[in-house]
Enzyme design. Structure first.
Site, PDB file in Angstrom:
ATOM      1  N   GLN A 114     -12.967  -1.014  -1.189  1.00  0.00           N
ATOM      2  CA  GLN A 114     -11.420  -0.559  -0.285  1.00  0.00           C
ATOM      3  C   GLN A 114     -10.106  -1.215  -1.212  1.00  0.00           C
ATOM      4  O   GLN A 114      -9.018  -0.812  -1.338  1.00  0.00           O
ATOM      5  CB  GLN A 114     -11.256  -1.286   1.209  1.00  0.00           C
ATOM      6  CG  GLN A 114      -9.726  -1.010   2.232  1.00  0.00           C
ATOM      7  CD  GLN A 114      -9.647   0.236   1.967  1.00  0.00           C
ATOM      8  OE1 GLN A 114     -10.624   1.647   2.278  1.00  0.00           O
ATOM      9  NE2 GLN A 114      -8.666   1.171   1.445  1.00  0.00           N
ATOM     10  N   ASP A 155      -4.705  -2.671   9.564  1.00  0.00           N
ATOM     11  CA  ASP A 155      -5.553  -1.713   9.461  1.00  0.00           C
ATOM     12  C   ASP A 155      -5.755  -1.800  10.862  1.00  0.00           C
ATOM     13  O   ASP A 155      -5.059  -2.713  12.064  1.00  0.00           O
ATOM     14  CB  ASP A 155      -6.856  -2.945   8.821  1.00  0.00           C
ATOM     15  CG  ASP A 155      -8.369  -2.120   8.772  1.00  0.00           C
ATOM     16  OD1 ASP A 155      -8.446  -1.203   9.372  1.00  0.00           O
ATOM     17  OD2 ASP A 155      -9.295  -2.630   8.363  1.00  0.00           O
ATOM     18  N   CYS A 185      -5.859   0.682   5.628  1.00  0.00           N
ATOM     19  CA  CYS A 185      -6.850   1.440   4.251  1.00  0.00           C
ATOM     20  C   CYS A 185      -7.487   3.031   5.326  1.00  0.00           C
ATOM     21  O   CYS A 185      -8.355   3.164   4.581  1.00  0.00           O
ATOM     22  CB  CYS A 185      -8.310   0.237   4.583  1.00  0.00           C
ATOM     23  SG  CYS A 185      -8.881  -0.141   6.637  1.00  0.00           S
TER      24      CYS A 185
HETATM   25  N1   CP Z   1     -11.135   2.720   4.481  1.00  0.00           N
HETATM   26  C1   CP Z   1     -12.393   3.673   4.194  1.00  0.00           C
HETATM   27  O1   CP Z   1     -13.699   2.890   3.735  1.00  0.00           O
HETATM   28  O2   CP Z   1     -12.839   4.423   5.558  1.00  0.00           O
HETATM   29  P1   CP Z   1     -13.917   5.435   5.910  1.00  0.00           P
HETATM   30  O3   CP Z   1     -14.314   4.208   6.963  1.00  0.00           O
HETATM   31  O4   CP Z   1     -12.750   6.734   6.994  1.00  0.00           O
HETATM   32  O5   CP Z   1     -14.862   5.503   5.103  1.00  0.00           O
HETATM   33  N1  NVA Z   2     -11.739  -3.029   9.704  1.00  0.00           N
HETATM   34  C1  NVA Z   2     -12.460  -1.630   9.228  1.00  0.00           C
HETATM   35  C2  NVA Z   2     -12.118  -1.075   8.573  1.00  0.00           C
HETATM   36  C3  NVA Z   2     -12.676   0.395   8.212  1.00  0.00           C
HETATM   37  C4  NVA Z   2     -12.548   1.604   7.369  1.00  0.00           C
HETATM   38  C5  NVA Z   2     -13.257  -1.601  10.110  1.00  0.00           C
HETATM   39  O1  NVA Z   2     -14.503  -2.335  10.424  1.00  0.00           O
HETATM   40  O2  NVA Z   2     -14.332  -1.068  11.364  1.00  0.00           O
END
Ligand code: CP
Ligand code: NVA
Length: 305
Positions: free
Chosen positions: A132, A224, A264
């Site tokens: 990411q 996020d 993200c």
């Molecule tokens: N941002 C990200 O990693 O998305 P996913 O969880 O959909 O892969």
């Molecule tokens: N912080 C989030 C990111 C998802 C892409 C998680 O770990 O769920």
């Protein structure tokens, strides 16, 4: 580069090179397609958690480069339950050319890499999310032309995405500020790593609890989810604590005039980000999501060609 497990494993030069390679591969893809330099290579994609972007962008990256990818769902392998991680790692190493894995405990990705005889890519752990961050800094470079004189503000939870973004800022010389509620700060270890990384060209790292102070004058406003995968039992408490940390028009108003908004994804619209900001003129979130594919192509080419 043997594996891609953490941004902090890279030097500043290596991270810059990956970003530039991603820019080249994106340009090549846009102007008719990539050379099939990973022909006959296969990537195993092991998921212990759900995914849209990571799964599809890695799969498409492999296809564009002439290779192939195998999806192994959370129900399939039983990482550390049906079978020891060290065994999974050695078995997969006999079949495929690289392994990408999304895991809960960060130690599990380290263990996978320790026993693998092929490259291992971290597709997110509870500690970090380097793929990411590579897409994030690619997006920042495209928007601003360089990493010079930029202030990156992360608003919300001091989570895996924040850790990799911080480490990228440290390597690339961007000032980093984070605003979190009390008790949801970045892990101490992550800040110490960043301080070590930034020792050559020190950046400013600020940890605040006031989102407005963090956002003031920032060039990048990043947020996020307030509840990461694996934290579902804490949802009620988190939804009580985090609302003052929402990225909305009012908060964006104190940022630099040319600021971009990043996320993200997946976004929880109406929680950490409002619709008008996510869909507004300063939002970079969909180009950022597309850049996952271009950034990961650079990682794959670096590890496999
Ligand atoms: N941002 C990200 O990693 O998305 P996913 O969880 O959909 O892969
Ligand atoms: N912080 C989030 C990111 C998802 C892409 C998680 O770990 O769920």
């Amino acid at each position: 580069m043997q594996h891609f497990l953490a941004i902090s494993d890279l030097s500043s030069q290596e991270l810059n090179q990956l970003v530039d390679l991603a820019i080249d591969l994106k340009r090549e893809w846009r102007s008719g397609g990539n050379d099939p330099i990973l022909e006959s290579k296969v990537l195993a994609m092991v998921f212990q958690k759900p995914s849209l972007r990571t799964r599809v962008s890695f799969d498409m990256a492999m296809r564009h480069l002439g290779g192939d990818a195998l999806y192994l769902s959370p129900n399939e392998i039983g990482f550390g339950k049906r079978e020891a991680i060290s065994d999974v790692s050695r078995v997969l190493s006999g079949y495929v050319d690289a392994i990408m894995a999304r895991v809960f405990a960060h130690d599990h990705i380290l263990e996978l890499a320790e026993y693998a005889s092929v490259p291992v890519i971290n597709g997110l752990s509870d500690f970090n999310h380097p793929c990411q961050a590579l897409a994030d800094v690619l997006t920042i470079k495209e928007r601003f032309g360089s990493f010079d004189d930029l202030r990156v503000a992360f608003i919300g939870d001091g989570n895996n995405v924040a850790v990799s973004l911080l480490h990228s800022c440290a390597l690339l010389g961007m000032d980093f500020v984070i605003a979190t509620p009390e008790g949801y700060q970045l892990p101490r270890q992550a800040v110490e790593i960043a301080e070590d990384l930034s020792s050559d060209a020190p950046i400013s790292i600020e940890e605040l609890q006031d989102p407005e102070e963090a956002a003031r004058g920032a060039h990048v406003i990043y947020t996020d989810t307030w509840v990461s995968m694996g934290q579902e039992e804490e949802t009620k408490r988190r939804l009580e604590v985090f609302p003052p940390f929402q990225v909305n028009q009012e908060l964006l108003g104190v940022a630099d005039n040319g600021a971009i908004v990043m996320h993200c994804l997946p976004a929880h619209r109406g929680e950490e980000i409002t619709d008008d900001v996510a869909d507004g003129p300063q939002s970079a979130i969909f180009p950022q999501a597309e850049n996952r594919m271009h950034a990961q192509k650079a990682v794959l080419v670096e590890l496999l060609s």
